[in-house]
Design a protein around this motif. Structure first.
Motif, short mmCIF file in Angstrom:
data_model
loop_
_atom_site.label_atom_id
_atom_site.label_comp_id
_atom_site.label_asym_id
_atom_site.label_seq_id
_atom_site.Cartn_x
_atom_site.Cartn_y
_atom_site.Cartn_z
N ALA A 145 0.81 -1.22 0.00
CA ALA A 145 0.00 0.00 0.00
C ALA A 145 0.85 1.27 0.00
O ALA A 145 0.62 2.17 -0.82
CB ALA A 145 -0.98 -0.01 1.18
N PRO A 146 1.85 1.40 0.89
CA PRO A 146 2.70 2.59 0.84
C PRO A 146 3.47 2.70 -0.48
O PRO A 146 3.67 3.80 -1.00
CB PRO A 146 3.65 2.41 2.02
CG PRO A 146 2.94 1.49 2.94
CD PRO A 146 2.17 0.55 2.05
N ALA A 147 3.92 1.56 -1.01
CA ALA A 147 4.65 1.58 -2.28
C ALA A 147 3.75 2.10 -3.40
O ALA A 147 4.16 2.90 -4.24
CB ALA A 147 5.16 0.19 -2.61
N HIS A 148 2.51 1.63 -3.42
CA HIS A 148 1.53 2.05 -4.42
C HIS A 148 1.32 3.56 -4.36
O HIS A 148 1.34 4.26 -5.39
CB HIS A 148 0.22 1.30 -4.18
CG HIS A 148 -0.80 1.45 -5.24
ND1 HIS A 148 -1.73 2.47 -5.22
CD2 HIS A 148 -1.07 0.71 -6.36
CE1 HIS A 148 -2.53 2.35 -6.27
NE2 HIS A 148 -2.15 1.29 -6.99
N ALA A 149 1.14 4.08 -3.16
CA ALA A 149 0.93 5.52 -2.98
C ALA A 149 2.17 6.31 -3.36
O ALA A 149 2.08 7.35 -4.03
CB ALA A 149 0.54 5.81 -1.53
N TYR A 150 3.35 5.81 -2.97
CA TYR A 150 4.61 6.52 -3.26
C TYR A 150 4.85 6.63 -4.76
O TYR A 150 5.18 7.70 -5.28
CB TYR A 150 5.76 5.77 -2.59
CG TYR A 150 7.12 6.40 -2.81
CD1 TYR A 150 7.64 7.32 -1.90
CD2 TYR A 150 7.89 6.09 -3.93
CE1 TYR A 150 8.89 7.90 -2.10
CE2 TYR A 150 9.13 6.66 -4.14
CZ TYR A 150 9.63 7.57 -3.22
OH TYR A 150 10.86 8.15 -3.43
N LEU A 151 4.69 5.53 -5.47
CA LEU A 151 4.96 5.53 -6.91
C LEU A 151 3.98 6.41 -7.67
O LEU A 151 4.35 7.05 -8.66
CB LEU A 151 4.91 4.09 -7.44
CG LEU A 151 5.97 3.15 -6.88
CD1 LEU A 151 5.70 1.71 -7.32
CD2 LEU A 151 7.36 3.57 -7.32
N THR A 152 2.77 6.48 -7.17
CA THR A 152 1.76 7.34 -7.79
C THR A 152 2.07 8.80 -7.55
O THR A 152 2.08 9.62 -8.47
CB THR A 152 0.36 7.00 -7.26
OG1 THR A 152 0.07 5.62 -7.50
CG2 THR A 152 -0.69 7.87 -7.91
N GLU A 153 2.35 9.14 -6.30
CA GLU A 153 2.53 10.54 -5.93
C GLU A 153 3.90 11.08 -6.32
O GLU A 153 4.02 12.23 -6.74
CB GLU A 153 2.32 10.69 -4.42
CG GLU A 153 0.91 10.33 -3.95
CD GLU A 153 0.81 10.14 -2.45
OE1 GLU A 153 1.84 10.39 -1.76
OE2 GLU A 153 -0.26 9.74 -1.97
N THR A 154 4.94 10.26 -6.20
CA THR A 154 6.30 10.75 -6.39
C THR A 154 6.76 10.69 -7.83
O THR A 154 7.42 11.61 -8.33
CB THR A 154 7.28 9.94 -5.51
OG1 THR A 154 6.81 9.94 -4.16
CG2 THR A 154 8.68 10.54 -5.57
N PHE A 155 6.41 9.62 -8.54
CA PHE A 155 6.86 9.46 -9.92
C PHE A 155 5.76 9.75 -10.94
O PHE A 155 5.99 9.72 -12.15
CB PHE A 155 7.40 8.05 -10.15
CG PHE A 155 8.64 7.73 -9.37
CD1 PHE A 155 9.55 8.72 -9.03
CD2 PHE A 155 8.92 6.43 -8.96
CE1 PHE A 155 10.71 8.43 -8.32
CE2 PHE A 155 10.07 6.12 -8.25
CZ PHE A 155 10.97 7.13 -7.92
N GLY A 156 4.54 9.98 -10.47
CA GLY A 156 3.46 10.32 -11.38
C GLY A 156 2.90 9.15 -12.16
O GLY A 156 2.25 9.34 -13.19
N LEU A 157 3.12 7.91 -11.68
CA LEU A 157 2.53 6.76 -12.35
C LEU A 157 1.02 6.76 -12.12
O LEU A 157 0.52 7.32 -11.14
CB LEU A 157 3.14 5.46 -11.81
CG LEU A 157 4.65 5.30 -12.00
CD1 LEU A 157 5.12 3.98 -11.40
CD2 LEU A 157 5.03 5.38 -13.47
N THR A 158 0.30 6.15 -13.04
CA THR A 158 -1.16 6.11 -12.93
C THR A 158 -1.58 4.99 -11.98
O THR A 158 -1.17 3.84 -12.16
CB THR A 158 -1.80 5.88 -14.30
OG1 THR A 158 -1.40 6.93 -15.18
CG2 THR A 158 -3.32 5.86 -14.20
N ALA A 159 -2.37 5.32 -10.99
CA ALA A 159 -2.79 4.34 -9.99
C ALA A 159 -3.81 3.37 -10.57
O ALA A 159 -4.76 3.77 -11.22
CB ALA A 159 -3.36 5.04 -8.77
N GLY A 160 -3.57 2.09 -10.32
CA GLY A 160 -4.55 1.06 -10.62
C GLY A 160 -5.15 0.56 -9.32
O GLY A 160 -5.10 1.23 -8.29
N SER A 161 -5.68 -0.64 -9.34
CA SER A 161 -6.39 -1.18 -8.18
C SER A 161 -5.44 -1.80 -7.17
O SER A 161 -4.31 -2.18 -7.49
CB SER A 161 -7.41 -2.22 -8.63
OG SER A 161 -6.73 -3.31 -9.27
#
Length: 270
Positions: free
Chosen positions: A155-171
């Motif tokens: 969960a933290p990794a998912h949030a970090y990659l979305t917020e920090t690198f701008g990747l598109t969040a999936g499920s």
């Protein structure tokens, strides 16, 4: 063509449709199972049987996929009564002309089908078969790639990659106890799956080093670098021009995975 013409009255079996369009039987079965493309009927022996409307619908699916819509988005478009075959062909043609110079032959056929629709108000299945086959054959048999990245805490990794690198969040997928056991992200139209550590899977913070790196193409490496720094990324250094034709920088995520982001170097004018 004789096979296609003979099937006009009774329809096409799944194997025939696969052969005519270069879409695999497995893909057609998947479209059936997910409700994207239900066969019109079945033979006495229980085989799937597709009719003319199925052919039109399959073209819509393939065209929308090539326009980079997800299957979920395509599902919402398919039954739209406002959808128009001519408009789809025109948009498809524009996309091909802009992005894929090697698809000039396909582009010419798409213009031909557009002209046919304007003249007759419809396009025969044989023409659509030709288009779909060339659309598929222009690609390699490899359809896409999914990167699998291991984390101790998804969960933290998912949030970090979305917020920090701008990747598109999936499920995020949870088990019965509420623990995150699978995560999905997207870099453009490519999937990145997050997998929990355990058994033979380890995060770099447990290994004490990395054995893989994730490389992502962006529009502007300098702009992405500035964005990542602004959002707290552990950046290894500023973007650097590389001899292999890209401007690139790297960063570590919260568990030590190495990510590299690059954009093409602009060729100098003579």
């Amino acid at each position: 063509m004789e096979q296609a013409e003979a099937a006009h009255v009774c329809g096409w079996k799944v194997g025939q449709l696969a052969e005519l369009t270069a879409v695999t039987v497995r893909t057609l079965r998947h479209y059936d199972q997910t409700g994207l493309l239900r066969p019109a009927g079945q033979t006495a022996g229980g085989h799937r049987l597709y009719n003319r409307e199925n052919v039109r619908r399959l073209y819509r699916i393939l065209a929308l996929r090539r326009l980079r819509f997800s299957l979920a988005e395509i599902r919402s478009f398919l039954d739209n009564p406002e959808w128009d075959l001519a408009s789809m062909v025109a948009r498809h043609t524009e996309e091909i002309d802009r992005d894929i110079a090697a698809a000039s032959r396909l582009s010419a056929h798409l213009r031909a089908i557009d002209a046919e629709i304007t003249r007759s108000g419809d396009a025969p299945p044989d023409t659509l078969f030709l288009i779909m086959e060339e659309m598929t054959m222009l690609d390699t048999p490899i359809r896409s790639t999914t990167t699998l990245v291991v984390y101790d805490d998804l969960a933290p990794a998912h949030a970090y990659l979305t917020e920090t690198f701008g990747l598109t969040a999936g499920s995020l997928t949870h088990d019965a106890d509420g623990r995150v056991v699978h995560g999905e992200l997207y870099a453009g139209d490519q999937s990145i799956w997050l997998h929990p550590a355990g058994n033979d899977y380890s995060s770099p913070q447990d290994l004490g080093g990395v054995s893989r790196m994730i490389v992502i193409a962006v529009d502007d490496a300098d702009a992405h670098h500035a964005y990542a720094e602004e959002h707290g990324a552990d950046v290894l250094g500023p973007p650097v021009d590389q001899p292999y034709g890209v401007r690139e920088y790297g960063a570590r995520d919260l568990e030590g995975h190495l990510w590299y982001f690059h954009s093409p170097l602009e060729s100098s004018s003579s």
